[in-house]
Design a protein around this motif. Structure first.
Motif, PDB file in Angstrom:
ATOM      1  N   ALA A  60      53.845   6.994  35.114  1.00 21.87           N
ATOM      2  CA  ALA A  60      53.662   7.964  36.198  1.00 21.87           C
ATOM      3  C   ALA A  60      54.795   8.981  36.229  1.00 21.87           C
ATOM      4  N   SER A  61      56.011   8.519  36.003  1.00 23.83           N
ATOM      5  CA  SER A  61      57.153   9.438  36.021  1.00 23.83           C
ATOM      6  C   SER A  61      57.155  10.339  34.786  1.00 23.83           C
ATOM      7  N   TYR A  62      56.740   9.794  33.626  1.00 25.89           N
ATOM      8  CA  TYR A  62      56.599  10.661  32.453  1.00 25.89           C
ATOM      9  C   TYR A  62      55.492  11.692  32.677  1.00 25.89           C
ATOM     10  N   GLY A  63      54.427  11.296  33.361  1.00 22.61           N
ATOM     11  CA  GLY A  63      53.375  12.249  33.687  1.00 22.61           C
ATOM     12  C   GLY A  63      53.887  13.362  34.582  1.00 22.61           C
ATOM     13  N   MET A  64      54.732  13.015  35.512  1.00 22.90           N
ATOM     14  CA  MET A  64      55.362  13.999  36.392  1.00 22.90           C
ATOM     15  C   MET A  64      56.189  14.990  35.573  1.00 22.90           C
ATOM     16  N   LEU A  65      56.969  14.484  34.627  1.00 22.59           N
ATOM     17  CA  LEU A  65      57.764  15.353  33.761  1.00 22.59           C
ATOM     18  C   LEU A  65      56.864  16.247  32.921  1.00 22.59           C
ATOM     19  N   HIS A  66      55.820  15.676  32.348  1.00 21.55           N
ATOM     20  CA  HIS A  66      54.891  16.449  31.521  1.00 21.55           C
ATOM     21  C   HIS A  66      54.323  17.622  32.306  1.00 21.55           C
ATOM     22  N   THR A  85      61.593   4.243  28.306  1.00 15.19           N
ATOM     23  CA  THR A  85      60.861   3.296  27.469  1.00 15.19           C
ATOM     24  C   THR A  85      60.053   4.087  26.449  1.00 15.19           C
ATOM     25  N   ARG A  86      60.034   3.615  25.235  1.00 15.91           N
ATOM     26  CA  ARG A  86      59.311   4.327  24.180  1.00 15.91           C
ATOM     27  C   ARG A  86      57.806   4.322  24.444  1.00 15.91           C
ATOM     28  N   ALA A  87      57.290   3.182  24.870  1.00 15.88           N
ATOM     29  CA  ALA A  87      55.856   3.091  25.119  1.00 15.88           C
ATOM     30  C   ALA A  87      55.451   3.986  26.280  1.00 15.88           C
ATOM     31  N   GLY A  88      56.243   4.009  27.339  1.00 19.42           N
ATOM     32  CA  GLY A  88      55.930   4.857  28.481  1.00 19.42           C
ATOM     33  C   GLY A  88      55.931   6.319  28.117  1.00 19.42           C
ATOM     34  N   PHE A  89      56.922   6.734  27.321  1.00 24.02           N
ATOM     35  CA  PHE A  89      57.011   8.125  26.882  1.00 24.02           C
ATOM     36  C   PHE A  89      55.807   8.511  26.033  1.00 24.02           C
ATOM     37  N   ARG A  90      55.491   7.671  25.036  1.00 21.28           N
ATOM     38  CA  ARG A  90      54.407   8.011  24.115  1.00 21.28           C
ATOM     39  C   ARG A  90      53.023   7.909  24.775  1.00 21.28           C
ATOM     40  N   ALA A  91      52.917   7.176  25.869  1.00 22.82           N
ATOM     41  CA  ALA A  91      51.638   7.111  26.575  1.00 22.82           C
ATOM     42  C   ALA A  91      51.270   8.455  27.195  1.00 22.82           C
ATOM     43  N   VAL A  92      52.271   9.326  27.372  1.00 22.53           N
ATOM     44  CA  VAL A  92      52.052  10.620  28.030  1.00 22.53           C
ATOM     45  C   VAL A  92      52.249  11.787  27.068  1.00 22.53           C
ATOM     46  N   PHE A  93      53.256  11.712  26.222  1.00 19.10           N
ATOM     47  CA  PHE A  93      53.604  12.829  25.338  1.00 19.10           C
ATOM     48  C   PHE A  93      53.024  12.577  23.949  1.00 19.10           C
ATOM     49  N   ASP A  94      52.184  13.496  23.493  1.00 18.45           N
ATOM     50  CA  ASP A  94      51.573  13.409  22.170  1.00 18.45           C
ATOM     51  C   ASP A  94      52.500  13.982  21.100  1.00 18.45           C
TER      52      ASP A  94
END
Length: 269
Positions: A60-66, A85-94
């Motif tokens: 959710a926070s990575y989505g906010m940044l995106h 977290t690598r998984a959290g980042f990659r779940a949002v950023f392609d």
């Protein structure tokens, strides 16, 4: 001249988390800083985010940044820190690889600079390290674009004498990094992690850290970590005659004591 902005330690946390480990409104600070970047003239060629993009590493926070970066008119270069977290980042950023747990290593040529991003995250640890696979990838990357000046991005700054073990990379990886980049025209290493403005000449390479967008610390406290109000970033300019780093304070707001007009300034001799 190449102009780029160095942001670090964003520590974004989605409001739904009700994060008790935040010392300031990092979402508001990030929005204000991005508005300042959009208004710069000349516009920066790119923006570096040197880790701790979020406070909890959640999607959710990575989505906010995106969403906050979506309309930024220049490339953004993200790195990961110990709060990420690598998984959290990659779940949002392609575009950063399919393996959710692989270290985030990549490199790009931007405005005449070869920008190389290292991943110093050790899950569950405050300190940082660079794994052997990244060192091999770094050597391969350094064989490319040999005529260009390099900028390295690594959340944890290299270890030096007098620093605590958690403050940066471990000493073995720092020594290996120094040997790997020796003679490779590295003009700067952009780091974060310690929440203060700091320039350290490390094996002839400037290691640049700025306060970041969460909070700062009392740099003169000899024992405890006294966390203080304060945020900022760095305005970086590189030209044939060298690198200039200007630390830009963002908060707390400073009272204007006076103003000298542009015409008067240009007339000074």
């Amino acid at each position: 001249m190449t102009r780029f902005i160095h942001l670090t330690d964003l520590h974004l946390s989605h409001p739904d988390l009700r994060d008790a480990h935040l010392y300031s409104d990092t979402g508001a600070t990030m929005a204000e800083v991005l508005d300042r970047i959009r208004a710069l003239d000349p516009a920066p060629d790119f923006v570096v985010l040197s880790g701790d993009l979020t406070n909890q590493g959640d999607t959710a926070s990575y989505g906010m940044l995106h969403d906050m970066l979506a309309d930024l008119p220049m490339p953004v270069v993200p790195a990961l820190g110990n709060h990420d977290t690598r998984a959290g980042f990659r779940a949002v950023f392609d575009g950063f690889g399919a393996d959710p747990d692989r270290p985030l290593f990549y490199h790009r040529v931007l405005a005449g600079l070869h920008v190389i991003v290292l991943d110093s995250l050790i899950p569950g640890r405050v300190s940082g390290a660079i794994d052997p696979e990244q060192f091999a990838a770094l050597k391969t990357a350094l064989d490319l674009q040999a005529g260009l000046p390099r900028v390295l991005v690594c959340h944890h700054p290299p270890h030096t004498d007098g620093t605590l073990p958690w403050e940066g990379l471990n000493s073995a990886d720092s020594a290996r990094l120094a040997a790997t980049v020796q003679g490779q025209n590295v003009v700067a290493i952009l780091s974060g992690h310690v929440h203060m403005n700091r320039v350290r000449l490390w094996n002839g390479i400037p290691v640049i850290v700025n306060t970041g967008l969460h909070a700062t610390v009392d740099v003169l406290d000899p024992c405890d970590m006294a966390i203080e109000e304060g945020t900022g970033f760095a305005d970086c300019r590189f030209a044939a005659d060298g690198l200039q780093i200007t630390f830009v304070p963002h908060a707390p707001k400073r009272r204007v004591l006076g103003r000298i007009g542009a015409t008067v300034l240009q007339g000074f001799t």
